[in-house]
Design a protein around this motif. Structure first.
Motif: not given
Length: 351
Positions: A24-25, A46, A52-53
């Motif tokens: 995801d990141q 984010g 997420p960031t």
């Protein structure tokens, strides 16, 4: 039956591996100049999405390209930021390592500020004087040969310049800012001087470096100061004699501590950079590894956010950090490229 179970187990294992390999990141590397802009977009991303960031690392443009072009494995970066355009050799390196689907994103302009402590009287420098201050070899007094740079003070170059020691804190070889400085200042000046060009013509093979001379001196007058431009700002506040080379955005962020000196009598401002009047300005980019899009679902959303009016528009968030915006039509064309995941070609890099 055993064969069926084994096959099902292998399929399940493969699906699990695929699920685990997706992430995801977003991973971002590259230019220290683009870093503040990219970090700001990452924070906004984010805060406003389910993802997420993104992780943003300042590795320098050259260092980022090496990491980005290393392959398509998900351990490699999804995006690399750049304070200059991708080079032909970097594009080839990407291709050789299987990175064959890249989109180029033009985000705006930035000037290369030549700055000093705000507590010292400012002065003007020409591009030629600046090039002569940092070059490894300069023309002899009679202009007929090249000699090791003898200049210790700015006044040695021209009596009208300050009687100050030449100390220039600047970026390392891996930096896109360094590449741009060498091209826009050194090569631009020296390609017009016969003392350099004649050497190349006399012996093309032996003197290849003189075709586009940009060798920076290593005797202590030019001090490589890493990829963190904030460190250069800190050094300038401690050394009144020194000049620093970094992106205009850092000048904007630290105008209470440092000021930009004029180059050819033009100060680095958003207006002079966007109009092309400031002589040391360049474009800024990021490059997207489209082959990661299916495994990194956040990638498309992040890049669309970066290219949005909210971020790079004339009143966008990034203008507060010093981004000099593109014209409306150029910005719209750049956005369309990203939204359509337009594939970069070697031919496009030549224009």
């Amino acid at each position: 039956m055993t064969f069926k179970k084994t096959s099902m187990a292998l399929i399940a294992s493969a699906l699990l591996a695929t699920t685990l390999s997706a992430r995801d990141q977003i991973k971002i590397v590259g230019s220290s100049t683009v870093y503040p802009f990219s970090s700001s977009v990452a924070e906004e991303f984010g805060a406003t999405t389910k993802f997420p960031t993104p992780v943003v690392e300042s590795t320098g443009t050259g260092g980022g390209m090496k990491l980005f072009c290393a392959g398509v494995d998900l351990n490699t970066p999804d995006i690399t930021n750049a304070s200059r355009r991708m080079k032909d050799k970097e594009f080839k390196m990407c291709e050789e390592n299987g990175v064959t689907d890249i989109t180029e994103a033009l985000i705006g302009f930035d000037g290369i500020a030549i700055a000093q402590s705000a507590s010292v009287k400012s002065f003007n420098v020409t591009k030629e004087q600046l090039a002569l201050a940092v070059a490894e070899e300069v023309p002899s007094k009679d202009g007929k040969s090249l000699v090791k740079n003898p200049y210790k003070k700015w006044s040695d170059i021209d009596a009208t310049l300050p009687d100050r020691e030449i100390v220039v804190y600047g970026p390392p070889k891996s930096s896109g800012t360094r590449d741009s400085f060498e091209e826009l200042v050194m090569q631009h000046v020296f390609e017009k001087m016969p003392v350099y060009t004649d050497l190349f013509k006399a012996d093309e093979k032996a003197n290849k470096k003189y075709k586009a001379y940009s060798v920076i001196r290593t005797d202590g007058a030019y001090v490589e100061s890493g990829e963190n431009d904030n460190l250069i700002v800190q050094k300038l506040t401690k050394n009144d004699a020194a000049l620093g080379i970094f992106g205009y955005s850092f000048l904007e962020e630290n105008k209470d501590k440092v000021v930009g000196i004029t180059v050819d009598n033009i100060a680095p401002t958003a207006e002079t950079i966007s109009s092309g009047k400031y002589p040391v300005a360049r474009s800024m980019y990021f490059y997207i590894k489209n082959q990661h899009a299916s495994e990194v679902p956040a990638l498309k959303e992040y890049t669309n956010l970066f290219m949005s009016e909210k971020m790079i528009g004339t009143d966008g968030i990034l203008t507060e950090l010093g981004l000099v915006t593109l014209t409306d039509d150029v910005r719209a064309a750049a956005r369309t490229k990203v939204m359509n995941s337009e594939k970069l070609t070697a031919e496009q890099l030549k224009h």
